[in-house]
Design a protein around this motif. Structure first.
Motif, PDB file in Angstrom:
ATOM      1  N   MET A 141      17.389  74.589 -26.116  1.00  0.00           N
ATOM      2  CA  MET A 141      16.466  73.511 -26.439  1.00  0.00           C
ATOM      3  C   MET A 141      16.404  72.535 -25.276  1.00  0.00           C
ATOM      4  O   MET A 141      17.430  72.069 -24.788  1.00  0.00           O
ATOM      5  CB  MET A 141      16.911  72.805 -27.717  1.00  0.00           C
ATOM      6  N   VAL A 142      15.187  72.239 -24.823  1.00  0.00           N
ATOM      7  CA  VAL A 142      14.953  71.238 -23.782  1.00  0.00           C
ATOM      8  C   VAL A 142      13.909  70.273 -24.334  1.00  0.00           C
ATOM      9  O   VAL A 142      12.849  70.697 -24.808  1.00  0.00           O
ATOM     10  CB  VAL A 142      14.446  71.862 -22.479  1.00  0.00           C
ATOM     11  N   SER A 143      14.215  68.976 -24.288  1.00  0.00           N
ATOM     12  CA  SER A 143      13.265  67.994 -24.799  1.00  0.00           C
ATOM     13  C   SER A 143      12.946  66.965 -23.724  1.00  0.00           C
ATOM     14  O   SER A 143      13.768  66.658 -22.863  1.00  0.00           O
ATOM     15  CB  SER A 143      13.829  67.295 -26.043  1.00  0.00           C
ATOM     16  N   HIS A 144      11.742  66.451 -23.804  1.00  0.00           N
ATOM     17  CA  HIS A 144      11.321  65.360 -22.926  1.00  0.00           C
ATOM     18  C   HIS A 144      10.274  64.563 -23.685  1.00  0.00           C
ATOM     19  O   HIS A 144       9.159  65.052 -23.912  1.00  0.00           O
ATOM     20  CB  HIS A 144      10.745  65.888 -21.612  1.00  0.00           C
ATOM     21  N   GLY A 145      10.660  63.356 -24.106  1.00  0.00           N
ATOM     22  CA  GLY A 145       9.718  62.532 -24.857  1.00  0.00           C
ATOM     23  C   GLY A 145       9.221  63.256 -26.101  1.00  0.00           C
ATOM     24  O   GLY A 145      10.018  63.680 -26.942  1.00  0.00           O
ATOM     25  N   PRO A 146       7.899  63.451 -26.215  1.00  0.00           N
ATOM     26  CA  PRO A 146       7.331  64.040 -27.432  1.00  0.00           C
ATOM     27  C   PRO A 146       7.250  65.565 -27.419  1.00  0.00           C
ATOM     28  O   PRO A 146       6.567  66.149 -28.264  1.00  0.00           O
ATOM     29  CB  PRO A 146       5.917  63.446 -27.456  1.00  0.00           C
ATOM     30  N   TYR A 147       7.921  66.207 -26.461  1.00  0.00           N
ATOM     31  CA  TYR A 147       7.868  67.660 -26.346  1.00  0.00           C
ATOM     32  C   TYR A 147       9.264  68.258 -26.520  1.00  0.00           C
ATOM     33  O   TYR A 147      10.234  67.762 -25.944  1.00  0.00           O
ATOM     34  CB  TYR A 147       7.302  68.079 -24.985  1.00  0.00           C
ATOM     35  N   VAL A 148       9.338  69.346 -27.294  1.00  0.00           N
ATOM     36  CA  VAL A 148      10.613  70.043 -27.511  1.00  0.00           C
ATOM     37  C   VAL A 148      10.355  71.534 -27.338  1.00  0.00           C
ATOM     38  O   VAL A 148       9.682  72.159 -28.166  1.00  0.00           O
ATOM     39  CB  VAL A 148      11.200  69.774 -28.915  1.00  0.00           C
ATOM     40  N   MET A 149      10.889  72.088 -26.236  1.00  0.00           N
ATOM     41  CA  MET A 149      10.636  73.486 -25.925  1.00  0.00           C
ATOM     42  C   MET A 149      11.966  74.192 -25.626  1.00  0.00           C
ATOM     43  O   MET A 149      13.041  73.641 -25.858  1.00  0.00           O
ATOM     44  CB  MET A 149       9.668  73.585 -24.742  1.00  0.00           C
ATOM     45  N   ASN A 150      11.884  75.410 -25.096  1.00  0.00           N
ATOM     46  CA  ASN A 150      13.087  76.191 -24.802  1.00  0.00           C
ATOM     47  C   ASN A 150      13.515  76.110 -23.341  1.00  0.00           C
ATOM     48  O   ASN A 150      14.675  76.365 -23.026  1.00  0.00           O
ATOM     49  CB  ASN A 150      12.873  77.656 -25.171  1.00  0.00           C
ATOM     50  N   THR A 151      12.578  75.778 -22.431  1.00  0.00           N
ATOM     51  CA  THR A 151      12.890  75.713 -21.005  1.00  0.00           C
ATOM     52  C   THR A 151      12.231  74.496 -20.370  1.00  0.00           C
ATOM     53  O   THR A 151      11.253  73.947 -20.902  1.00  0.00           O
ATOM     54  CB  THR A 151      12.396  76.974 -20.264  1.00  0.00           C
ATOM     55  N   GLN A 152      12.742  74.090 -19.211  1.00  0.00           N
ATOM     56  CA  GLN A 152      12.163  72.979 -18.472  1.00  0.00           C
ATOM     57  C   GLN A 152      10.746  73.316 -18.012  1.00  0.00           C
ATOM     58  O   GLN A 152       9.854  72.454 -17.994  1.00  0.00           O
ATOM     59  CB  GLN A 152      13.043  72.644 -17.266  1.00  0.00           C
ATOM     60  N   THR A 153      10.513  74.566 -17.648  1.00  0.00           N
ATOM     61  CA  THR A 153       9.177  75.003 -17.231  1.00  0.00           C
ATOM     62  C   THR A 153       8.161  74.790 -18.343  1.00  0.00           C
ATOM     63  O   THR A 153       7.026  74.347 -18.108  1.00  0.00           O
ATOM     64  CB  THR A 153       9.198  76.485 -16.817  1.00  0.00           C
ATOM     65  N   GLU A 154       8.571  75.076 -19.584  1.00  0.00           N
ATOM     66  CA  GLU A 154       7.671  74.891 -20.723  1.00  0.00           C
ATOM     67  C   GLU A 154       7.386  73.413 -20.975  1.00  0.00           C
ATOM     68  O   GLU A 154       6.287  73.051 -21.415  1.00  0.00           O
ATOM     69  CB  GLU A 154       8.276  75.542 -21.968  1.00  0.00           C
ATOM     70  N   ILE A 155       8.349  72.554 -20.673  1.00  0.00           N
ATOM     71  CA  ILE A 155       8.122  71.103 -20.786  1.00  0.00           C
ATOM     72  C   ILE A 155       7.067  70.666 -19.776  1.00  0.00           C
ATOM     73  O   ILE A 155       6.126  69.917 -20.099  1.00  0.00           O
ATOM     74  CB  ILE A 155       9.436  70.322 -20.557  1.00  0.00           C
ATOM     75  N   LEU A 156       7.194  71.127 -18.548  1.00  0.00           N
ATOM     76  CA  LEU A 156       6.219  70.776 -17.503  1.00  0.00           C
ATOM     77  C   LEU A 156       4.832  71.287 -17.867  1.00  0.00           C
ATOM     78  O   LEU A 156       3.818  70.612 -17.624  1.00  0.00           O
ATOM     79  CB  LEU A 156       6.676  71.347 -16.155  1.00  0.00           C
ATOM     80  N   GLN A 157       4.778  72.477 -18.478  1.00  0.00           N
ATOM     81  CA  GLN A 157       3.490  73.030 -18.900  1.00  0.00           C
ATOM     82  C   GLN A 157       2.877  72.193 -20.019  1.00  0.00           C
ATOM     83  O   GLN A 157       1.662  71.978 -20.055  1.00  0.00           O
ATOM     84  CB  GLN A 157       3.666  74.480 -19.375  1.00  0.00           C
ATOM     85  N   ALA A 158       3.721  71.714 -20.920  1.00  0.00           N
ATOM     86  CA  ALA A 158       3.234  70.862 -22.005  1.00  0.00           C
ATOM     87  C   ALA A 158       2.618  69.579 -21.455  1.00  0.00           C
ATOM     88  O   ALA A 158       1.543  69.146 -21.905  1.00  0.00           O
ATOM     89  CB  ALA A 158       4.374  70.526 -22.963  1.00  0.00           C
ATOM     90  N   MET A 159       3.284  68.965 -20.487  1.00  0.00           N
ATOM     91  CA  MET A 159       2.761  67.743 -19.878  1.00  0.00           C
ATOM     92  C   MET A 159       1.417  68.015 -19.202  1.00  0.00           C
ATOM     93  O   MET A 159       0.473  67.225 -19.330  1.00  0.00           O
ATOM     94  CB  MET A 159       3.781  67.203 -18.873  1.00  0.00           C
ATOM     95  N   ARG A 160       1.344  69.153 -18.528  1.00  0.00           N
ATOM     96  CA  ARG A 160       0.091  69.519 -17.849  1.00  0.00           C
ATOM     97  C   ARG A 160      -1.022  69.805 -18.870  1.00  0.00           C
ATOM     98  O   ARG A 160      -2.157  69.358 -18.696  1.00  0.00           O
ATOM     99  CB  ARG A 160       0.337  70.727 -16.956  1.00  0.00           C
ATOM    100  N   ASP A 161      -0.690  70.531 -19.915  1.00  0.00           N
ATOM    101  CA  ASP A 161      -1.698  70.867 -20.925  1.00  0.00           C
ATOM    102  C   ASP A 161      -2.241  69.623 -21.601  1.00  0.00           C
ATOM    103  O   ASP A 161      -3.443  69.544 -21.923  1.00  0.00           O
ATOM    104  CB  ASP A 161      -1.097  71.812 -21.969  1.00  0.00           C
ATOM    105  N   TYR A 162      -1.374  68.637 -21.833  1.00  0.00           N
ATOM    106  CA  TYR A 162      -1.841  67.379 -22.422  1.00  0.00           C
ATOM    107  C   TYR A 162      -2.831  66.688 -21.489  1.00  0.00           C
ATOM    108  O   TYR A 162      -3.902  66.232 -21.921  1.00  0.00           O
ATOM    109  CB  TYR A 162      -0.644  66.472 -22.715  1.00  0.00           C
ATOM    110  N   GLN A 163      -2.481  66.638 -20.204  1.00  0.00           N
ATOM    111  CA  GLN A 163      -3.361  65.991 -19.229  1.00  0.00           C
ATOM    112  C   GLN A 163      -4.701  66.708 -19.101  1.00  0.00           C
ATOM    113  O   GLN A 163      -5.731  66.085 -18.842  1.00  0.00           O
ATOM    114  CB  GLN A 163      -2.659  65.917 -17.876  1.00  0.00           C
ATOM    115  N   LEU A 164      -4.689  68.030 -19.311  1.00  0.00           N
ATOM    116  CA  LEU A 164      -5.918  68.833 -19.195  1.00  0.00           C
ATOM    117  C   LEU A 164      -6.728  68.856 -20.489  1.00  0.00           C
ATOM    118  O   LEU A 164      -7.781  69.495 -20.553  1.00  0.00           O
ATOM    119  CB  LEU A 164      -5.569  70.266 -18.784  1.00  0.00           C
TER     120      LEU A 164
END
Length: 288
Positions: A257-280
């Motif tokens: 489990m990797v979390s950052h703010g409002p995102y909870v995923m399995n890897t750091q890469t998936e967290i970065l993708q979540a941030m990017r997807d939100y911006q897009l």
């Protein structure tokens, strides 16, 4: 039935969350999560006369990869999101949102909060989603008090709202991604009850107020969270004062489990993708 022993007691200290005081028993420096439960906030707001509801509460923000759950104890919560949901859940109700691949929502007091006493009391609990469900289509499930099964015990001196899972032959309406038992309990002073808990589940009790005695342990006070060991299939409590208790039990997911703010995923890469997807804009768009 075998009574579970107590692993530890966590006190819900008051922290500042964006200018809002909330009680947070976990996560702490000692306890990162209680798999599958990630975070618990107990929040009470007194809205002054003349409050504009659409400017109060929590503004639009995103989530991905877990289920933010809100148990409403006083007042109400007006939810709107980027998937077009628009609903108000009042006292005794529950909002269960599976964020999945991503959703943007706001949580405001209802328009009639002043007529309802001007007080909002909620518990927000973050429940993890397994990897297989982290990119599911988001869903929002509003459950009003009148649609929540109520089990009355001890002549009505112990009442239990069954939100999810099964209790004494009653099944909660919320269908969860992994097995979760959610019980909203009220006990009159002087009454005892033994609550069954599936043996393999992680479980905890949180006291919103009052005081109980936990069998073979002792007193538990308001704003304390009891983490139970997985060494039994029940928990027995006696109310020393009138007490509201939230009992949660869930099958551990056991994944990274990797979390950052409002995102909870399995890897750091998936967290970065979540941030990017939100911006897009891939989580949709929502402006009030």
């Amino acid at each position: 039935m075998k009574n579970r022993t107590v692993n530890r007691i966590l006190y819900a200290d008051v922290i500042d969350m964006g200018g809002m005081p909330v009680r947070q028993p976990f996560p702490t420096q000692q306890v990162e999560q209680l798999d599958p439960f990630l975070l618990l906030h107990h929040h009470i707001t007194h809205f002054p006369e003349g409050t504009i509801p659409k400017l109060a509460g929590v503004a639009p923000h995103p989530h991905r990869g877990f289920s933010p759950v809100t148990f409403v104890y006083k007042g109400g919560v007006h939810h709107r999101d980027s998937r077009g949901n628009n609903s108000t859940v009042y006292e005794g109700g529950t909002q269960w949102m599976n964020a999945g691949m991503g959703i943007i929502h706001s949580e405001r007091p209802p328009d009639d909060i002043e007529e309802r006493g001007g007080v909002q009391e909620i518990i927000q609990l973050w429940v993890n989603l397994p990897k297989s469900h982290k990119m599911m289509q988001p869903e929002y499930i509003p459950l009003q008090a009148e649609d929540t099964p109520l089990v009355e015990l001890e002549g009505g001196k112990v009442t239990v709202q069954v939100v999810s899972g099964e209790f004494r032959g009653t099944t909660g309406p919320i269908k969860t991604a992994t097995p979760i038992l959610s019980l909203r309990i009220f006990m009159r002073a002087g009454n005892s009850y033994t609550f069954p808990v599936p043996e393999s589940y992680q479980a905890f009790l949180y006291l919103l107020d009052g005081q109980v005695s936990y069998e073979s342990f002792g007193l538990v006070e308001s704003h304390q969270l009891v983490v139970l060991n997985t060494d039994g299939d029940s928990c027995t409590i006696t109310a020393k004062k009138d007490t509201r208790v939230l009992l949660m039990a869930g099958k551990p997911i056991g994944e990274p489990m990797v979390s950052h703010g409002p995102y909870v995923m399995n890897t750091q890469t998936e967290i970065l993708q979540a941030m990017r997807d939100y911006q897009l804009g891939k989580m949709g768009f929502y402006t009030e």
